[in-house]
Design a protein around this motif. Structure first.
Motif, mmCIF file in Angstrom:
data_model
loop_
_atom_site.group_PDB
_atom_site.id
_atom_site.type_symbol
_atom_site.label_atom_id
_atom_site.label_comp_id
_atom_site.label_asym_id
_atom_site.label_seq_id
_atom_site.Cartn_x
_atom_site.Cartn_y
_atom_site.Cartn_z
ATOM 1 N N GLN A 129 -70.271 -33.700 31.935
ATOM 2 C CA GLN A 129 -70.263 -32.378 31.314
ATOM 3 C C GLN A 129 -70.604 -31.358 32.412
ATOM 4 O O GLN A 129 -71.501 -31.599 33.221
ATOM 5 C CB GLN A 129 -71.323 -32.311 30.206
ATOM 6 N N SER A 130 -69.890 -30.249 32.440
ATOM 7 C CA SER A 130 -70.170 -29.243 33.467
ATOM 8 C C SER A 130 -70.466 -27.902 32.815
ATOM 9 O O SER A 130 -69.722 -27.451 31.945
ATOM 10 C CB SER A 130 -68.969 -29.072 34.408
ATOM 11 N N LEU A 131 -71.553 -27.299 33.242
ATOM 12 C CA LEU A 131 -71.957 -25.997 32.720
ATOM 13 C C LEU A 131 -72.001 -25.034 33.903
ATOM 14 O O LEU A 131 -72.688 -25.291 34.893
ATOM 15 C CB LEU A 131 -73.327 -26.097 32.048
ATOM 16 N N PHE A 132 -71.251 -23.984 33.794
ATOM 17 C CA PHE A 132 -71.007 -23.107 34.938
ATOM 18 C C PHE A 132 -71.477 -21.704 34.567
ATOM 19 O O PHE A 132 -71.058 -21.147 33.557
ATOM 20 C CB PHE A 132 -69.497 -23.143 35.158
ATOM 21 N N PHE A 133 -72.374 -21.147 35.383
ATOM 22 C CA PHE A 133 -72.868 -19.798 35.079
ATOM 23 C C PHE A 133 -72.709 -18.892 36.285
ATOM 24 O O PHE A 133 -72.936 -19.290 37.421
ATOM 25 C CB PHE A 133 -74.350 -19.829 34.674
ATOM 26 N N SER A 134 -72.320 -17.677 35.994
ATOM 27 C CA SER A 134 -72.171 -16.702 37.067
ATOM 28 C C SER A 134 -72.434 -15.321 36.487
ATOM 29 O O SER A 134 -72.125 -15.065 35.325
ATOM 30 C CB SER A 134 -70.734 -16.785 37.619
ATOM 31 N N ALA A 135 -73.038 -14.451 37.301
ATOM 32 C CA ALA A 135 -73.299 -13.098 36.804
ATOM 33 C C ALA A 135 -72.007 -12.291 36.776
ATOM 34 O O ALA A 135 -71.850 -11.370 35.978
ATOM 35 C CB ALA A 135 -74.337 -12.411 37.681
ATOM 36 N N THR A 136 -71.107 -12.637 37.683
ATOM 37 C CA THR A 136 -69.818 -11.928 37.741
ATOM 38 C C THR A 136 -68.715 -12.982 37.763
ATOM 39 O O THR A 136 -68.963 -14.134 38.102
ATOM 40 C CB THR A 136 -69.711 -11.087 39.028
ATOM 41 N N MET A 137 -67.524 -12.580 37.425
ATOM 42 C CA MET A 137 -66.436 -13.562 37.404
ATOM 43 C C MET A 137 -65.208 -13.010 38.148
ATOM 44 O O MET A 137 -64.143 -12.835 37.583
ATOM 45 C CB MET A 137 -66.099 -13.895 35.950
ATOM 46 N N PRO A 138 -65.368 -12.723 39.441
ATOM 47 C CA PRO A 138 -64.190 -12.313 40.198
ATOM 48 C C PRO A 138 -63.221 -13.491 40.318
ATOM 49 O O PRO A 138 -63.567 -14.617 39.954
ATOM 50 C CB PRO A 138 -64.755 -11.916 41.565
ATOM 51 N N LYS A 139 -62.019 -13.211 40.871
ATOM 52 C CA LYS A 139 -60.958 -14.234 40.870
ATOM 53 C C LYS A 139 -61.385 -15.556 41.494
ATOM 54 O O LYS A 139 -61.106 -16.629 40.962
ATOM 55 C CB LYS A 139 -59.738 -13.685 41.633
ATOM 56 N N ASN A 140 -62.066 -15.474 42.654
ATOM 57 C CA ASN A 140 -62.392 -16.738 43.337
ATOM 58 C C ASN A 140 -63.355 -17.603 42.516
ATOM 59 O O ASN A 140 -63.267 -18.829 42.524
ATOM 60 C CB ASN A 140 -62.951 -16.483 44.749
#
Ligand code: AMP
Length: 495
Positions: free
Chosen positions: A182-193
């Motif tokens: 299971q993968s949980l992915f967090f980011s404050a921003t979601m630019p293309k890369n």
């Protein structure tokens, strides 16, 4: 409104939440907990301060409670990757808090501290491993760790991870993980890369999002005070004399700027400490602990060092320097007004920073109200300020260094060279050392190019493992070179 009890979380987790005083889930928790409990992959846009750590920690603890089994030797069941040591510590502490009535082993590893103890801590395997990527790679290369049995991967602050140059390490790490996970992915921003990274690593993820980065925390009152550079220190000293300012984070753009501000405060009897990339791990931890327990009410930080710091009841954020990246402003002021409290963010802005202010206002789509000087404050003239700065420059440093000069750094040969010339600059690209223009790794363990660790022998500090069955212990004072335990988790409820 959703309640924590609606999710069907394991009883010991609910009990810990009740004790922590959490009444209801934050928006990111309301969206993320149920699918994560079911084993779905997640792609979350959320910044620190939104309750995102619990959004992944609670379902993970629940899942581990449902499927108790021993981790394999030198393995872990849950791998949480964090870009910075501070955030890694914070995450591990949260796991300990939320899982205090469960029995799990939980270790945090990062660079800049002795690796051998971390190796020992991993020898029997751990349930939850929180790691910065560089040190993780080091441990794998030394065969102290294997990722073959990872069941759940969390990638926290993915944007920051990329900013700090961890992309190669990250790719290598993900390749070593089992496909079935299971993968949980967090980011404050979601630019293309970042989005394309999420695409590669996640399987049919549930998308969850709160507070777009361009939105500043609602409960933060913001103001800007125009002040020339030489007036800023006096202005800060004046503001901080007000005892109503209980716990304040002061942001500077550079590491030496942070040290200078601390010296300026100490000169007028205000106790403060700095936290930045030139500080050793024990120094950082001491500063953070004193700030958290209230013995030091002023913490001066750079952006990178402050990222992920979660301290309750920060009443004020002061931007001594305005950041040149608008998102940093949002992150900075997000340190206050957390989880429902109100906060005040004051920004000092000199002539050169007016362009940054415009960028910030454009990005956040709001005008920051301008405040005048506080009552009773008269700013020093530019000439007075220049004289003070020169006096500071002439002041001998206790260790024979000139102010702003680091060990091994030559004094400026330029006539009139100011403290801080040639100094490292902390911008979006991470903390640069010695003005070389190369970003350094904030976990002190890995190089940006190859994702491998720096092999410097570290003086002290430790992997922090929480052996099964021990009671929670208070952190030991730093600097002993000893390993430390973090919050230990008894099996079953305590008497
Ligand atoms: P985080 O975004 O994970 O850094 O969390 C920010 C702060 O919110 C931390 O101090 C948490 O302890 C707190 N927090 C997280 N979830 C809740 C909640 N549901 N209710 C109250 N406080 C919370």
């Amino acid at each position: 409104m959703t309640q924590f009890t609606d999710f069907g979380l394991a009883q010991p987790v609910l009990r810990a939440l009740e004790e922590a005083g959490y009444k209801s889930p934050t928006p990111i928790q309301a969206q993320a907990i149920a699918p994560a409990m079911q084993g779905r992959d997640l792609c979350g846009i959320a910044q620190t301060g939104t309750g995102k750590t619990a959004a992944f920690a609670l379902p993970i603890l629940h899942r581990l409670a449902e499927t108790p089994r021993r981790p394999i030797r030198r393995g872990c069941r849950v791998l949480v990757l964090s870009p910075t040591r501070e955030l890694a510590n914070q995450i591990a502490e949260n796991f300990s808090d939320y899982g205090k009535y469960l029995s799990f082993t939980n270790t945090v590893v990062f660079g800049g501290v002795t690796i051998s103890r971390q190796e020992k801590a991993l020898a029997n395997g751990v349930d939850i491993l929180v790691a910065t990527p560089g040190r993780l790679m080091d441990l794998i290369e030394r065969r102290a760790l294997t990722l073959e049995a990872v069941e759940i991967l969390v990638l926290d602050e993915a944007d920051q991870m990329l900013d700090l140059g961890f992309i190669h390490a990250l790719k290598r790490i993900v390749k070593m993980l089992p496909r079935e996970r299971q993968s949980l992915f967090f980011s404050a921003t979601m630019p293309k890369n970042i989005a394309s990274l999420a695409d590669q690593y996640l399987r049919d993820p549930v998308q969850v999002a709160v507070t777009p980065v361009a939105t500043t925390a609602e409960r933060v009152t913001q103001e800007v005070i125009f002040a020339h550079t030489g007036a800023k220190q006096a202005l800060l000293n004046h503001i901080l004399r007000d005892p109503a300012i209980e716990r304040v984070l002061v942001f500077t753009r550079t590491k030496h700027g942070a040290d200078r501000v601390v010296r300026g405060l100490e000169k007028v009897g205000i106790n403060a400490s700095a936290i930045h990339g030139n500080k050793s791990q024990p120094q950082r931890e001491r500063a953070l602990a004193a700030f958290k327990d209230g013995s030091c009410r002023v913490l001066v930080a750079t952006d990178i060092a402050a990222r992920g710091i979660d301290v309750e009841a920060v009443s004020h954020v002061i931007n001594y320097d305005l950041p040149n990246v608008p998102e940093s402003y949002v992150h900075r002021i997000g340190r206050t007004a957390r989880a429902g409290a109100n906060g005040l963010a004051i920004s000092f802005c000199n002539d050169e920073e007016k362009a940054y202010l415009r960028d910030i206002e454009r990005t956040t789509r709001q005008k920051i109200p301008v405040a005048g000087f506080p009552e009773g404050f008269s700013p020093p003239s530019r000439q007075e300020a220049a004289d003070t700065a020169q006096a500071e420059e002439r002041r001998p440093a206790p260790n024979g260094q000139r102010p702003g000069q680091r060990q091994g750094q030559r004094p400026s040969s330029r006539p009139g060279g100011r403290p801080g010339q040639g100094r490292g600059f902390e911008g979006r690209g991470g903390e640069n050392r010695g003005g070389s223009g190369r970003p350094s790794r904030s976990d002190g363990a890995a190089r940006p190019q190859d994702g491998r660790g720096d092999r410097r022998p570290a003086a002290q500090g430790e992997a922090r493992t929480e052996p099964r069955g021990e009671r929670p212990r208070a952190p030991r004072p730093q600097g002993s070179g000893e390993g430390r335990a973090i919050g230990w988790l008894d099996r079953g409820p305590r008497s």
